[in-house]
Design a protein around this motif. Structure first.
Motif, mmCIF file in Angstrom:
data_model
loop_
_atom_site.group_PDB
_atom_site.id
_atom_site.type_symbol
_atom_site.label_atom_id
_atom_site.label_comp_id
_atom_site.label_asym_id
_atom_site.label_seq_id
_atom_site.Cartn_x
_atom_site.Cartn_y
_atom_site.Cartn_z
ATOM 1 N N LYS A 1 0.841 -1.200 0.000
ATOM 2 C CA LYS A 1 0.000 0.000 0.000
ATOM 3 C C LYS A 1 0.880 1.255 0.000
ATOM 4 O O LYS A 1 0.619 2.225 -0.718
ATOM 5 N N ARG A 2 1.935 1.209 0.821
ATOM 6 C CA ARG A 2 2.861 2.345 0.874
ATOM 7 C C ARG A 2 3.554 2.523 -0.473
ATOM 8 O O ARG A 2 3.697 3.635 -0.976
ATOM 9 N N TYR A 3 3.956 1.408 -1.068
ATOM 10 C CA TYR A 3 4.613 1.466 -2.368
ATOM 11 C C TYR A 3 3.657 1.960 -3.456
ATOM 12 O O TYR A 3 4.064 2.665 -4.374
ATOM 13 N N ARG A 4 2.379 1.550 -3.342
ATOM 14 C CA ARG A 4 1.403 1.991 -4.350
ATOM 15 C C ARG A 4 1.294 3.505 -4.376
ATOM 16 O O ARG A 4 1.168 4.124 -5.443
ATOM 17 N N ASP A 5 1.305 4.114 -3.191
ATOM 18 C CA ASP A 5 1.256 5.584 -3.118
ATOM 19 C C ASP A 5 2.492 6.204 -3.766
ATOM 20 O O ASP A 5 2.401 7.193 -4.493
ATOM 21 N N ILE A 6 3.664 5.590 -3.485
ATOM 22 C CA ILE A 6 4.918 6.083 -4.061
ATOM 23 C C ILE A 6 4.886 5.954 -5.585
ATOM 24 O O ILE A 6 5.233 6.894 -6.307
ATOM 25 N N ILE A 7 4.444 4.793 -6.073
ATOM 26 C CA ILE A 7 4.402 4.550 -7.516
ATOM 27 C C ILE A 7 3.390 5.468 -8.190
ATOM 28 O O ILE A 7 3.628 5.964 -9.299
ATOM 29 N N GLU A 8 2.278 5.729 -7.514
ATOM 30 C CA GLU A 8 1.269 6.633 -8.077
ATOM 31 C C GLU A 8 1.848 8.042 -8.235
ATOM 32 O O GLU A 8 1.638 8.702 -9.255
ATOM 33 N N ASN A 9 2.594 8.487 -7.226
ATOM 34 C CA ASN A 9 3.249 9.801 -7.314
ATOM 35 C C ASN A 9 4.300 9.819 -8.425
ATOM 36 O O ASN A 9 4.447 10.818 -9.141
ATOM 37 N N VAL B 1 10.382 11.095 -5.681
ATOM 38 C CA VAL B 1 9.638 10.409 -4.609
ATOM 39 C C VAL B 1 10.553 10.046 -3.442
ATOM 40 O O VAL B 1 10.199 9.245 -2.581
ATOM 41 N N ASN B 2 11.767 10.636 -3.442
ATOM 42 C CA ASN B 2 12.723 10.481 -2.329
ATOM 43 C C ASN B 2 13.099 9.033 -2.030
ATOM 44 O O ASN B 2 13.086 8.592 -0.877
ATOM 45 N N ILE B 3 13.422 8.283 -3.087
ATOM 46 C CA ILE B 3 13.853 6.890 -2.937
ATOM 47 C C ILE B 3 15.118 6.696 -3.759
ATOM 48 O O ILE B 3 15.278 7.321 -4.806
ATOM 49 N N SER B 4 16.001 5.816 -3.310
ATOM 50 C CA SER B 4 17.210 5.546 -4.079
ATOM 51 C C SER B 4 16.821 4.920 -5.414
ATOM 52 O O SER B 4 15.831 4.195 -5.504
ATOM 53 N N PRO B 5 17.582 5.174 -6.487
ATOM 54 C CA PRO B 5 17.246 4.643 -7.814
ATOM 55 C C PRO B 5 17.089 3.128 -7.850
ATOM 56 O O PRO B 5 16.158 2.613 -8.469
ATOM 57 N N SER B 6 18.000 2.391 -7.192
ATOM 58 C CA SER B 6 17.919 0.929 -7.236
ATOM 59 C C SER B 6 16.673 0.419 -6.512
ATOM 60 O O SER B 6 15.999 -0.502 -6.980
ATOM 61 N N HIS B 7 16.345 1.042 -5.365
ATOM 62 C CA HIS B 7 15.145 0.655 -4.629
ATOM 63 C C HIS B 7 13.900 0.975 -5.452
ATOM 64 O O HIS B 7 12.973 0.164 -5.560
ATOM 65 N N PHE B 8 13.887 2.164 -6.057
ATOM 66 C CA PHE B 8 12.741 2.568 -6.872
ATOM 67 C C PHE B 8 12.554 1.618 -8.055
ATOM 68 O O PHE B 8 11.431 1.215 -8.376
ATOM 69 N N SER B 9 13.655 1.244 -8.706
ATOM 70 C CA SER B 9 13.577 0.332 -9.850
ATOM 71 C C SER B 9 12.929 -0.984 -9.451
ATOM 72 O O SER B 9 12.089 -1.532 -10.176
ATOM 73 N N THR B 10 13.305 -1.490 -8.275
ATOM 74 C CA THR B 10 12.767 -2.767 -7.800
ATOM 75 C C THR B 10 11.274 -2.677 -7.521
ATOM 76 O O THR B 10 10.492 -3.497 -8.008
ATOM 77 N N ILE B 11 10.854 -1.673 -6.742
ATOM 78 C CA ILE B 11 9.430 -1.610 -6.380
ATOM 79 C C ILE B 11 8.577 -1.207 -7.580
ATOM 80 O O ILE B 11 7.416 -1.625 -7.685
#
Length: 542
Positions: A431-439, A462-472
């Motif tokens: 759910k938290r990731y969905r909000d991040i991905i939506e943004n 969205v204030n996340i590291s590139p590698s973490h963002f790529s994964t989620i």
């Protein structure tokens, strides 16, 4: 700015060109001049111009000799030759060397200016092409990483017959042929015991690992996101899979040794002879890999088929002989915060085994299970997990006395409540990731037309590291960031091709591709036909 070097032995001609050609207005800089090739060559090595303008007939070292030296050492330099009408033989030699332009004497400033502009345009076109190729290569790397992750799971899950695995591996550039096979699983972990892949040192380790295994012909590295890495080790006539595994463990150890604040845990499988035996070997190995949550002072453990033993490097240990004092609540807490749902049964079984014969006591079992429940409650209180649903799940399994009657029933009870808690944990994270991905998607839709949009800029939004963002992003959308961005751009391009009179190059620019050739290339690759064919009524590939 494009740099130009001028070589002309006639001083009047050289000074005339230097003064009369409006170099700055052409967007170039005259960085040097010389009277012959011998004087020019060291200056060219020092200034490294983009364009060399040279007379063909000069004393000491002529234009052909100079051009040959320059092309051998600095092949990127574009050469403009100035020649007389009677120098046809020289002209042939110049063409053979690959000069860009050939000007006949007498020359004037306008002639030189127009020639320089043409060569400058060629250089800029090459720069754009190289940048586009680099960008395309970066995009393809993201596709490749995702495909390799998926392929590893196919390799260890019996989904595909061996001929299909070999063919799919070939398409990904992976040679699976070997005289035997083994799998190594390993994960970075900090000195505190927690996994953290996003520190500068751990990112550096990842880069070193990728560089090392890219050079190896008998091992293939797979990135498995939060579960760490896996290595498919291949045996050869010179070295068995078991011997190669030991060598690659030493390489991993050496890479980690260079960075003091990151440790690792590796689990080494049992070697097999055939590819179709890997799934069974992998399932056996996963049991050993769970020990990364249980034991902190061991870096490498070996899966040994048919028994419950694992080994420290160069020394076997029996898990039943471990000191129970080493098993504390931190082990359980670490697992419920970082562990995967599909590892629960293995974790609980190994957790009980490490406590040894003490688990035969109902009082001890009650202590262990109640302590586990308290740890789960702490996890719920400290996170966004649905507290009401967690309590409801516990109530459903309220017959604790019956559950703790035996060792096996205790394992089953603990496994059930941990699975339910981890499912809620994953749901909360999702759910938290969905909000991040939506943004992130909103940002992409607002910025897709910008040429500089990238995984890094979107991750930063969205204030996340590139590698973490790529994964989620891949987990939540089923595809890579580049796939999403490219699909969005192609949809907008198709809309403009059908609904506007804009030129193809203008449409490419409008959707974020500032090079029309690159836009047309990607459009055909994705849609199956060229932009022109699509506009004429052609059908996109299904």
């Amino acid at each position: 700015m494009i740099k130009v070097f001028l070589v002309e032995d006639e001083i009047v001609v050289r000074e005339g060109l230097r003064r009369k050609v409006q170099w700055k207005e052409l967007g170039v800089s005259l960085v040097g001049e010389a009277a012959d090739g011998e004087l020019a060559y060291p200056l060219i090595q020092e200034t490294k111009p983009d364009i060399l303008i040279t007379d063909i007939k000069m004393p000491f070292m002529d234009g052909i000799q100079l051009s040959k030296l320059v092309k051998n050492e600095m092949p990127w330099i574009k050469i403009i030759i100035i020649s007389g009408h009677d120098d046809f033989e020289y002209a042939q030699k110049a063409i053979a060397l690959g000069v860009s332009e050939y000007i006949l004497k007498p020359v004037n400033s306008e002639q030189i200016a127009q020639t320089v502009l043409r060569v400058k345009s060629d250089i800029e076109s090459e720069v754009r092409h190289n940048l586009n190729f680099k960008k395309f290569k970066t995009e393809m790397l993201e596709y490749e990483k995702l495909e390799r992750k998926r392929f590893f799971m196919e390799l260890v899950s019996k989904r595909l017959p061996v001929p299909e695995l070999l063919e799919k591996g070939r398409q990904l550039g992976l040679n699976l042929i070997g005289t035997g096979y083994n799998i190594i699983l390993f994960q970075q972990r900090s000195l505190s015991g927690e996994t953290d892949r996003y520190t500068e040192s751990s990112i550096l380790i990842e880069q070193r690992l990728e560089e090392f295994f890219a050079r190896e012909t008998h091992a293939i590295l797979f990135d498995r996101d939060f579960e760490g890495f896996s290595i498919l080790v291949k045996g050869s006539e010179e070295e068995s899979a078991e011997q190669a595994s030991k060598r690659y463990l030493e390489a991993i150890k050496s890479i980690f040794f260079k960075t003091g604040d990151v440790k690792y845990f590796a689990a080494v499988g049992s070697p097999v002879k055939k590819l179709n035996e890997l799934p069974a070997a992998f399932e056996e190995l996963r049991r050993t890999y769970v020990y990364r949550y249980i034991i902190e002072d061991i870096d490498v453990m070996y899966a040994q088929k048919g028994n419950a033993e694992a080994g420290r490097e160069n020394a076997n240990i029996n898990i039943f002989g471990l000191d129970p004092k080493k098993i504390d609540r931190k082990i359980f807490e670490r697992y419920i915060r970082c562990g995967a749902v599909d590892e629960v049964d293995n974790f609980v079984a190994d957790y009980f085994e490490n406590l040894g014969h003490q688990m035969e006591s109902m009082f001890f079992r009650q202590y262990i299970v109640m302590d586990a429940i308290l740890a789960l409650i702490s996890l719920v209180d400290e996170t966004d997990i649905d507290k009401a649903e967690f309590r409801e799940n516990l109530k459903k399994r309220s017959n604790l006395a019956q559950a703790l009657a035996g060792v096996e029933s205790s394992k089953e009870y603990l496994s059930h409540i941990v699975k339910e808690a981890l499912v809620l944990r994953e749901s909360s994270a999702s759910k938290r990731y969905r909000d991040i991905i939506e943004n992130a998607k909103n940002f992409i839709h607002e910025s897709y037309a910008k040429d500089d949009i990238s995984l890094n800029t979107v991750a930063a939004s969205v204030n996340i590291s590139p590698s973490h963002f790529s994964t989620i992003f891949s987990q939540e959308t089923g595809g890579t960031f580049i796939e999403y961005l490219t699909n969005l751009r192609m949809e907008k391009a198709m809309e403009l091709l059908r609904c506007s009179g804009m030129k193809t190059s203008e449409i490419g620019y409008k959707v974020g591709y500032h090079d029309p050739h690159y836009f047309s290339y990607l459009f055909k690759k994705r849609i199956g036909i060229t932009p022109k064919e699509f506009r004429a009524g052609g059908q996109a590939r299904a």
